[in-house]
Enzyme design. Structure first.
Site, PDB file in Angstrom:
ATOM      1  N   HIS A   1       6.582  52.614 -74.566  1.00 17.67           N
ATOM      2  CA  HIS A   1       5.921  53.659 -73.985  1.00 17.67           C
ATOM      3  C   HIS A   1       6.694  54.864 -73.816  1.00 17.67           C
ATOM      4  CE1 HIS A   1       5.389  55.461 -69.982  1.00 17.67           C
ATOM      5  NE2 HIS A   1       4.135  55.364 -70.168  1.00 17.67           N
TER       6      HIS A   1
ATOM      7  N   ASN B   1       6.166  59.054 -72.188  1.00 21.13           N
ATOM      8  CA  ASN B   1       5.493  60.273 -71.637  1.00 21.13           C
ATOM      9  C   ASN B   1       6.280  61.397 -71.468  1.00 21.13           C
ATOM     10  OD1 ASN B   1       5.665  60.773 -68.599  1.00 21.13           O
ATOM     11  ND2 ASN B   1       5.653  58.368 -68.779  1.00 21.13           N
ATOM     12  N   VAL B   2       5.736  62.489 -71.767  1.00 16.24           N
ATOM     13  CA  VAL B   2       6.395  63.761 -71.071  1.00 16.24           C
ATOM     14  C   VAL B   2       5.191  64.569 -70.174  1.00 16.24           C
ATOM     15  CG1 VAL B   2       7.158  66.045 -71.901  1.00 16.24           C
ATOM     16  CG2 VAL B   2       7.518  63.788 -73.035  1.00 16.24           C
ATOM     17  N   ARG B   3       5.778  65.076 -69.228  1.00 10.49           N
ATOM     18  CA  ARG B   3       4.438  65.720 -68.269  1.00 10.49           C
ATOM     19  C   ARG B   3       5.184  67.269 -67.850  1.00 10.49           C
ATOM     20  NH1 ARG B   3       5.829  60.807 -65.852  1.00 10.49           N
ATOM     21  NH2 ARG B   3       7.411  60.928 -64.207  1.00 10.49           N
TER      22      ARG B   3
ATOM     23  N   HIS C   1      19.196  51.278 -76.732  1.00 11.94           N
ATOM     24  CA  HIS C   1      20.005  51.927 -75.905  1.00 11.94           C
ATOM     25  C   HIS C   1      21.175  52.765 -76.759  1.00 11.94           C
ATOM     26  CE1 HIS C   1      18.236  50.336 -72.097  1.00 11.94           C
ATOM     27  NE2 HIS C   1      18.296  49.178 -72.853  1.00 11.94           N
TER      28      HIS C   1
ATOM     29  N   HIS D   1       7.913  42.625 -56.685  1.00 12.83           N
ATOM     30  CA  HIS D   1       7.246  41.406 -56.602  1.00 12.83           C
ATOM     31  C   HIS D   1       7.713  40.603 -57.666  1.00 12.83           C
ATOM     32  CE1 HIS D   1       4.937  43.432 -59.713  1.00 12.83           C
ATOM     33  NE2 HIS D   1       4.510  42.374 -60.167  1.00 12.83           N
TER      34      HIS D   1
END
Length: 119
Positions: free
Chosen positions: A36, A38-40, A75, A105
């Site tokens: 996954h 993402n860049v925002r 990593h 959880h």
């Protein structure tokens, strides 16, 4: 650059304007890990003062069947990508990812980690 969100804190609107680029890879082969990224880019327009903008995002690796060599490579590559930006950047962003993707959880992080930032 304008002041960051962290500096402005609670003075910003709750829902800033956002632009996202998200890539999620879900392979059919269970031996190939899900990834996954993402860049925002976010812009907040406070009631008073100039608009504030910042970048955020990250990436992580979530293997179904983790292989130690793959996790180490993941990593090391992340660490090497952060090196030009300072000696503490990788550790800070890796820790941020572990906290951001912690599943209370299940009392564990999602996947094997990655990098995350959101100034």
């Amino acid at each position: 650059m304008p002041p960051s969100r962290r500096i402005c804190g609670r003075k910003l609107p709750a829902r800033p304007s956002r632009r996202w680029v998200v890539a999620v890879f879900h392979p059919r082969n269970p031996h190939v890990p899900t990834t996954h990224c993402n860049v925002r880019f976010l812009v907040a327009r406070p009631a008073a003062g100039p608009e504030v903008w910042w970048f955020g995002g990250g990436f992580d690796l979530t293997p179904f069947y983790p292989h130690v060599e793959d996790v180490l490579h993941w990593h090391r590559t992340a660490r090497d990508a952060c090196q030009p930006f300072g000696p503490d950047v990788h550790a800070e962003y890796k820790d941020w990812c572990d906290r951001y993707f912690f599943l209370p959880h299940r009392n564990e992080t999602r996947g094997v980690g990655g990098l995350f930032f959101d100034d």
